[in-house]
Design a protein around this motif. Structure first.
Motif, mmCIF file in Angstrom:
data_model
loop_
_atom_site.group_PDB
_atom_site.id
_atom_site.type_symbol
_atom_site.label_atom_id
_atom_site.label_comp_id
_atom_site.label_asym_id
_atom_site.label_seq_id
_atom_site.Cartn_x
_atom_site.Cartn_y
_atom_site.Cartn_z
ATOM 1 N N GLY A 19 0.811 -1.204 0.000
ATOM 2 C CA GLY A 19 0.000 0.000 0.000
ATOM 3 C C GLY A 19 0.846 1.255 0.000
ATOM 4 O O GLY A 19 2.073 1.191 0.075
ATOM 5 N N ALA A 20 0.159 2.397 -0.093
ATOM 6 C CA ALA A 20 0.856 3.681 -0.119
ATOM 7 C C ALA A 20 -0.103 4.785 0.253
ATOM 8 O O ALA A 20 -1.326 4.612 0.210
ATOM 9 N N LYS A 39 -4.629 1.462 9.611
ATOM 10 C CA LYS A 39 -5.840 1.022 8.910
ATOM 11 C C LYS A 39 -5.496 0.091 7.740
ATOM 12 O O LYS A 39 -6.124 -0.954 7.578
ATOM 13 N N PHE A 40 -4.505 0.452 6.952
ATOM 14 C CA PHE A 40 -4.175 -0.333 5.769
ATOM 15 C C PHE A 40 -3.444 -1.632 6.084
ATOM 16 O O PHE A 40 -3.513 -2.584 5.316
ATOM 17 N N THR A 41 -2.717 -1.666 7.194
ATOM 18 C CA THR A 41 -1.985 -2.900 7.514
ATOM 19 C C THR A 41 -2.757 -3.825 8.445
ATOM 20 O O THR A 41 -2.408 -4.995 8.571
ATOM 21 N N ASP A 42 -3.819 -3.343 9.075
ATOM 22 C CA ASP A 42 -4.598 -4.169 9.999
ATOM 23 C C ASP A 42 -5.042 -5.502 9.378
ATOM 24 O O ASP A 42 -4.902 -6.545 10.017
ATOM 25 N N CYS A 48 4.914 -8.196 13.688
ATOM 26 C CA CYS A 48 5.860 -7.275 14.334
ATOM 27 C C CYS A 48 5.078 -6.239 15.137
ATOM 28 O O CYS A 48 3.853 -6.197 15.104
ATOM 29 N N SER A 49 5.783 -5.386 15.837
ATOM 30 C CA SER A 49 5.147 -4.334 16.626
ATOM 31 C C SER A 49 4.672 -3.213 15.697
ATOM 32 O O SER A 49 5.491 -2.454 15.157
#
Length: 147
Positions: A19-20, A39-42, A48-49
């Motif tokens: 994403g970007a 939001k985009f990585t959830d 990882c942390s």
């Protein structure tokens, strides 16, 4: 979208675009970058942390906003990639790559510790020319995806 580019160890591992976001070079963009990265990585359930990643993104976007230089209007671009089991985050701005350096901040200075935090938290980081022109500062976190 994916490319074969040098991974964190220069191994030629396939990089998969995750994403970007494109941000205005204003202080409010730092908080926006934190929110949108979460939001985009959830959905990816990173191993990882995420808090540490968000802190590093905050530092790099802050640096881009404070130190990016351009004659015309410009934007800060943040991209994240899966490189094998690592997460790589790239922050692009129109500044000059030679100006990216860690420095020793005095105890009473409000700024000057961002790259030290990135250096302490990331498994690796680098700075150099951006494919968009200007500068790209990246960090990688190993083991970001569950095997």
């Amino acid at each position: 979208m994916s490319d074969v580019i040098g991974g964190p160890e220069g191994s030629g591992v396939e990089s998969v675009y995750i994403g970007a976001m494109t941000l205005y070079p204003v202080p409010e963009s730092v908080a926006r970058a934190r929110r949108w990265f979460r939001k985009f990585t959830d959905p990816h359930e990173l191993a990882c942390s995420v808090d540490e990643c968000v802190l590093m993104i905050s530092e790099l976007v802050t640096n881009a906003v404070l130190y990016g230089e351009a004659e015309d209007s410009w934007r800060v671009r943040v991209e994240w990639w899966r490189v094998g089991e690592a997460l790589r985050v790239d922050v692009h701005n129109p500044g000059f790559p030679a100006k990216v350096r860690m420095r020793e901040a005095a105890a009473d200075e409000a700024h000057g510790r961002g790259l030290h935090l990135v250096d302490a938290l990331a498994d690796c980081w680098s700075a150099g020319p951006s494919r968009y022109g200007g500068t790209m500062v990246s960090f990688s976190v190993d083991g970001a995806w569950k095997s």
